[in-house]
Scaffold this motif. Structure first.
Motif, PDB file in Angstrom:
ATOM      1  N   ARG A  37       0.823  -1.223   0.000  1.00 43.83           N
ATOM      2  CA  ARG A  37       0.000   0.000   0.000  1.00 43.83           C
ATOM      3  C   ARG A  37       0.849   1.261   0.000  1.00 43.83           C
ATOM      4  N   CYS A  38       2.134   1.123   0.400  1.00 38.84           N
ATOM      5  CA  CYS A  38       3.006   2.306   0.518  1.00 38.84           C
ATOM      6  C   CYS A  38       3.185   2.935  -0.855  1.00 38.84           C
ATOM      7  N   LEU A  39       3.083   4.249  -0.918  1.00 44.01           N
ATOM      8  CA  LEU A  39       3.156   4.962  -2.203  1.00 44.01           C
ATOM      9  C   LEU A  39       4.599   5.250  -2.616  1.00 44.01           C
ATOM     10  N   GLN A  40       5.560   4.895  -1.768  1.00 42.95           N
ATOM     11  CA  GLN A  40       6.987   5.164  -2.056  1.00 42.95           C
ATOM     12  C   GLN A  40       7.167   6.638  -2.475  1.00 42.95           C
ATOM     13  N   CYS A  41       6.653   7.501  -1.646  1.00 36.73           N
ATOM     14  CA  CYS A  41       6.645   8.952  -1.940  1.00 36.73           C
ATOM     15  C   CYS A  41       8.072   9.482  -2.164  1.00 36.73           C
ATOM     16  N   ALA A  42       8.179  10.398  -3.125  1.00 39.33           N
ATOM     17  CA  ALA A  42       9.499  10.942  -3.451  1.00 39.33           C
ATOM     18  C   ALA A  42      10.148  11.581  -2.225  1.00 39.33           C
ATOM     19  N   ALA A  44       9.177  11.206   1.012  1.00 38.47           N
ATOM     20  CA  ALA A  44       8.984  10.356   2.205  1.00 38.47           C
ATOM     21  C   ALA A  44       8.789  11.139   3.506  1.00 38.47           C
ATOM     22  N   PRO A  45       7.665  11.800   3.673  1.00 38.51           N
ATOM     23  CA  PRO A  45       7.450  12.594   4.903  1.00 38.51           C
ATOM     24  C   PRO A  45       7.472  11.743   6.171  1.00 38.51           C
ATOM     25  N   CYS A  46       7.187  10.431   6.027  1.00 34.53           N
ATOM     26  CA  CYS A  46       7.185   9.530   7.196  1.00 34.53           C
ATOM     27  C   CYS A  46       8.517   9.603   7.941  1.00 34.53           C
ATOM     28  N   SER A  47       9.641   9.625   7.183  1.00 27.51           N
ATOM     29  CA  SER A  47      10.965   9.621   7.832  1.00 27.51           C
ATOM     30  C   SER A  47      11.188  10.886   8.646  1.00 27.51           C
ATOM     31  N   ILE A  56      12.380   4.973   6.168  1.00 27.75           N
ATOM     32  CA  ILE A  56      11.168   4.137   6.198  1.00 27.75           C
ATOM     33  C   ILE A  56      10.788   3.670   4.790  1.00 27.75           C
ATOM     34  N   LYS A  57      10.865   4.593   3.852  1.00 27.47           N
ATOM     35  CA  LYS A  57      10.497   4.242   2.473  1.00 27.47           C
ATOM     36  C   LYS A  57      11.348   3.053   1.984  1.00 27.47           C
ATOM     37  N   GLU A  58      12.653   3.102   2.282  1.00 25.32           N
ATOM     38  CA  GLU A  58      13.548   2.052   1.793  1.00 25.32           C
ATOM     39  C   GLU A  58      13.305   0.726   2.530  1.00 25.32           C
ATOM     40  N   PHE A  59      13.071   0.800   3.834  1.00 25.03           N
ATOM     41  CA  PHE A  59      12.879  -0.489   4.534  1.00 25.03           C
ATOM     42  C   PHE A  59      11.566  -1.138   4.087  1.00 25.03           C
ATOM     43  N   ILE A  60      10.587  -0.310   3.740  1.00 19.09           N
ATOM     44  CA  ILE A  60       9.334  -0.882   3.230  1.00 19.09           C
ATOM     45  C   ILE A  60       9.554  -1.448   1.822  1.00 19.09           C
ATOM     46  N   HIS A  61      10.359  -0.752   1.042  1.00 17.26           N
ATOM     47  CA  HIS A  61      10.688  -1.225  -0.306  1.00 17.26           C
ATOM     48  C   HIS A  61      11.331  -2.623  -0.230  1.00 17.26           C
ATOM     49  N   ALA A  98       2.884  11.453  10.102  1.00 11.32           N
ATOM     50  CA  ALA A  98       3.470  12.198   8.977  1.00 11.32           C
ATOM     51  C   ALA A  98       3.251  11.488   7.641  1.00 11.32           C
ATOM     52  N   CYS A  99       2.771  10.257   7.674  1.00 15.17           N
ATOM     53  CA  CYS A  99       2.556   9.493   6.423  1.00 15.17           C
ATOM     54  C   CYS A  99       1.495  10.196   5.573  1.00 15.17           C
ATOM     55  N   ILE A 100       1.757  10.258   4.289  1.00 18.82           N
ATOM     56  CA  ILE A 100       0.862  10.978   3.368  1.00 18.82           C
ATOM     57  C   ILE A 100      -0.566  10.414   3.430  1.00 18.82           C
ATOM     58  N   LEU A 101      -0.664   9.113   3.733  1.00 19.01           N
ATOM     59  CA  LEU A 101      -1.978   8.467   3.739  1.00 19.01           C
ATOM     60  C   LEU A 101      -2.807   8.806   4.974  1.00 19.01           C
ATOM     61  N   ILE A 102      -2.255   9.621   5.870  1.00 20.46           N
ATOM     62  CA  ILE A 102      -3.039  10.064   7.032  1.00 20.46           C
ATOM     63  C   ILE A 102      -4.215  10.910   6.526  1.00 20.46           C
ATOM     64  N   PRO A 107      -3.058   5.686   7.489  1.00 14.39           N
ATOM     65  CA  PRO A 107      -1.604   5.697   7.279  1.00 14.39           C
ATOM     66  C   PRO A 107      -1.047   4.280   7.239  1.00 14.39           C
ATOM     67  N   ILE A 108       0.115   4.135   6.596  1.00 14.68           N
ATOM     68  CA  ILE A 108       0.802   2.834   6.615  1.00 14.68           C
ATOM     69  C   ILE A 108       1.151   2.503   8.072  1.00 14.68           C
ATOM     70  N   GLN A 109       0.937   1.249   8.449  1.00 20.48           N
ATOM     71  CA  GLN A 109       1.207   0.835   9.842  1.00 20.48           C
ATOM     72  C   GLN A 109       2.701   0.524   9.961  1.00 20.48           C
ATOM     73  N   ILE A 110       3.470   1.592  10.055  1.00 21.50           N
ATOM     74  CA  ILE A 110       4.931   1.494   9.980  1.00 21.50           C
ATOM     75  C   ILE A 110       5.491   0.707  11.171  1.00 21.50           C
ATOM     76  N   GLY A 111       4.925   0.936  12.342  1.00 16.18           N
ATOM     77  CA  GLY A 111       5.405   0.233  13.542  1.00 16.18           C
ATOM     78  C   GLY A 111       5.250  -1.270  13.395  1.00 16.18           C
TER      79      GLY A 111
HETATM   80 FE1  SF4 Z   1       4.705   7.701   1.647  1.00 13.31          FE
HETATM   81 FE2  SF4 Z   1       3.513   6.776   3.932  1.00 13.31          FE
HETATM   82 FE3  SF4 Z   1       4.981   5.111   2.306  1.00 13.31          FE
HETATM   83 FE4  SF4 Z   1       6.195   7.006   3.812  1.00 13.31          FE
HETATM   84  S1  SF4 Z   1       5.039   5.220   4.568  1.00 13.31           S
HETATM   85  S2  SF4 Z   1       6.663   6.527   1.652  1.00 13.31           S
HETATM   86  S3  SF4 Z   1       4.707   8.701   3.681  1.00 13.31           S
HETATM   87  S4  SF4 Z   1       3.055   6.182   1.820  1.00 13.31           S
END
Ligand code: SF4
Ligand code: FAD
Length: 458
Positions: A37-42, A44-47, A56-61, A98-102, A107-111
């Motif tokens: 679901r992560c949009l891999q935003c250019a 990456a506001p999550c970080s 965060i973007k890279e570890f999700i990638h 901070a995730c764009i999907l908020i 938002p992506i469940q980063i934790g």
């Molecule tokens: Fe974008 Fe959210 Fe993915 Fe971060 S976790 S790259 S803000 S979609």
């Protein structure tokens, strides 16, 4: 995981009478779906929302490519305790906020993704470890084995230092071991992190109270060149209302230590009886208060109440844990301040007289201040009271170090490199900032380790 990303939890009935971990976390299919679901935003506001600045973007990638150990290695570049932080960090206020999907309230469940890759490593039995460390023979003493001490020790060991961890208690982990209960943070996770450090070459000495067993001067004479102090802020505070010394009143610190560190929850298998009555009242509404309330419930109390002077909106505890407590049937007396604890004829707690509050102007913390309503006194019947209204610095070690500068609140004063007023002493975590978070202790400890490496690494 539900359609809307809610994490599955163990059955409620099982939950309230055992100490099993409440949240199951992601399985592989759920993790891949969430990472997908992560949009891999250019940008990456999550970080930017992560206090440790994890990529965060890279570890999700990397999760998307099923490269779980590489994903974990990416997280470890910025955070040494991912299995812990994946469970206890307030992500909802940090990276996930901070995730764009908020914007879509999803938002992506980063934790949970962080927890997934950390647990994948533990399950695989494989640890990415650099064993060809070039030892420099320089001895550093790390005092305290909470997240600050463990992090600093890890960075120093990887840089080749001869690291000794000294811990006052009989077990390592600090609050991760004695404070946060098994149902939020299983202790095998903490043990895994300590094991990792030992494999890096760090030596661990428990039952060593620095300042009493030996002073820093003794350690200097024994060849230690630098010191890191990460002793936390574990001295309990009280409200100073009448009745706080009655039978049946615990500080949260004592209560949680008995339950978690001394395994009171496994009595009689472990010899630590913890007496909780039928009706338990917990003063406070931070993580410590909620952990105490939920432990009391699991130990058999019939009714457990959080007694808090403000409202749900101002509670400092993690939202996820407040929600868990509500599901478990914890009761709430909000806008309520204890005035006096009263007893039966034998000095045992019988209840508490409280005052009702209304919210006034914001105080120094920025939250609306509670203002007592005159004449609003009322009673709550209780047989156990747990006081969870904050902690402060324990003076035992710091008062034994001549010339160590403290701030007005009694914590160690440091510069931007976490160096104290004494050249070879660095400090981080709660003993510097007062009670804070795991991730802030980790961040500060990494700064201290970097400074020690630069100054003493030769
Ligand atoms: Fe974008 Fe959210 Fe993915 Fe971060 S976790 S790259 S803000 S979609
Ligand atoms: P600590 O974790 O306190 O570790 C200090 C260690 O030093 C202890 O092991 C202590 O025994 C040892 N020590 C003390 N004096 C000496 C001495 N003289 N010699 C040798 N050793 C000594 N934060 C979050 O981010 N999320 C949460 O969900 C959360 N929940 C919490 C729940 C509870 C019950 C508590 C108490 C805290 C919680 N926190 C949470 C806060 C977080 O745990 C702390 O901010 C963090 O542990 C601070 O780390 P530290 O390494 O500075 O100190």
């Amino acid at each position: 995981m539900s359609e809307h990303g809610a994490i599955s939890k163990i059955n409620l009935q099982e939950r309230i009478c055992t100490f099993k971990e409440v949240s199951r976390g992601f399985d592989e299919a759920e993790a891949l779906k969430e990472a997908g679901r992560c949009l891999q935003c250019a940008n990456a506001p999550c970080s930017k929302g992560c206090p440790a600045g994890i990529d965060i973007k890279e570890f999700i990638h990397l999760i998307r490519g099923k490269k779980y150990l590489q994903s974990l290695a990416k997280i470890r570049e910025s955070n040494s305790l991912p299995a812990v932080c994946g469970r206890v960090c307030p992500q909802e206020e940090q990276c996930q906020a901070a995730c764009i999907l908020i914007k879509k309230n999803d938002p992506i469940q980063i934790g949970y993704l962080e927890r997934f890759v950390a647990d994948a490593e533990i399950a695989s039995g494989m640890v990415a470890l650099k064993l060809d460390l070039a030892a420099n023979g320089i001895k550093v003493a790390v005092i305290g084995t909470g997240p600050a001490g463990l992090t600093c020790a890890g960075d120093l060991a990887k840089a080749g230092f001869d690291v000794y961890l000294f811990e006052a208690l009989h077990k390592t982990g600090g609050v991760l071991a004695y404070g946060i209960p098994e149902f939020r943070l299983p202790k095998n996770i903490v043990a895994h992190e300590v094991e990792y450090l030992k494999r890096l070459g760090a030596k661990v000495e428990c039952n060593f109270v620095a300042g009493r067993t030996q002073t820093l001067d003794d350690l200097r004479k024994a060849g230690f060149k630098a010191f890191f102090i990460g002793v936390g802020a574990g001295l309990p505070q009280f409200l100073n209302v009448p009745g706080e010394n009655l039978n049946g009143v615990y500080s949260a610190n004592e209560f949680l230590t008995r339950v978690n560190l001394m395994k009171g929850y496994a009595f009689p298998e472990y010899d630590t009886p913890v007496k909780v009555g039928r009706r338990v009242g917990v003063f406070g509404a931070g993580n410590v208060a909620f952990d105490s309330a939920r432990c009391a419930l699991r130990l058999g109390a019939r009714e457990v109440s959080i007694i808090y002077r403000r409202t749900f909106n101002e509670m400092p505890a993690r939202k996820e844990e407040v929600e868990n407590a509500r599901e478990e049937g914890i009761k709430f007396h909000l806008l309520t301040s204890p005035k006096e604890i009263f007893s039966d004829n034998n000095g045992n707690v019988k209840g508490v007289i409280c005052l009702k509050n209304e919210l006034g102007a914001p105080d120094q913390s920025g939250r609306s201040s509670p203002v007592a309503i005159a004449g609003s006194d009322f009673g709550i019947e209780l047989d156990t009271v747990i006081v969870a209204v904050g902690t402060s610095a324990n003076p035992l070690l710091i008062s034994s170090i001549a010339g160590l500068k403290l701030n007005k609140r009694g914590y160690i004063e440091v510069n931007e490199h976490m160096q104290s007023s004494i050249n070879d002493i660095f400090a981080a975590g709660d003993i510097v900032s007062g009670s804070a978070t795991v991730i802030s202790a980790i961040n500060q400890a990494r700064l201290a380790a970097a400074a020690i490496i630069k100054k003493f690494g030769g």
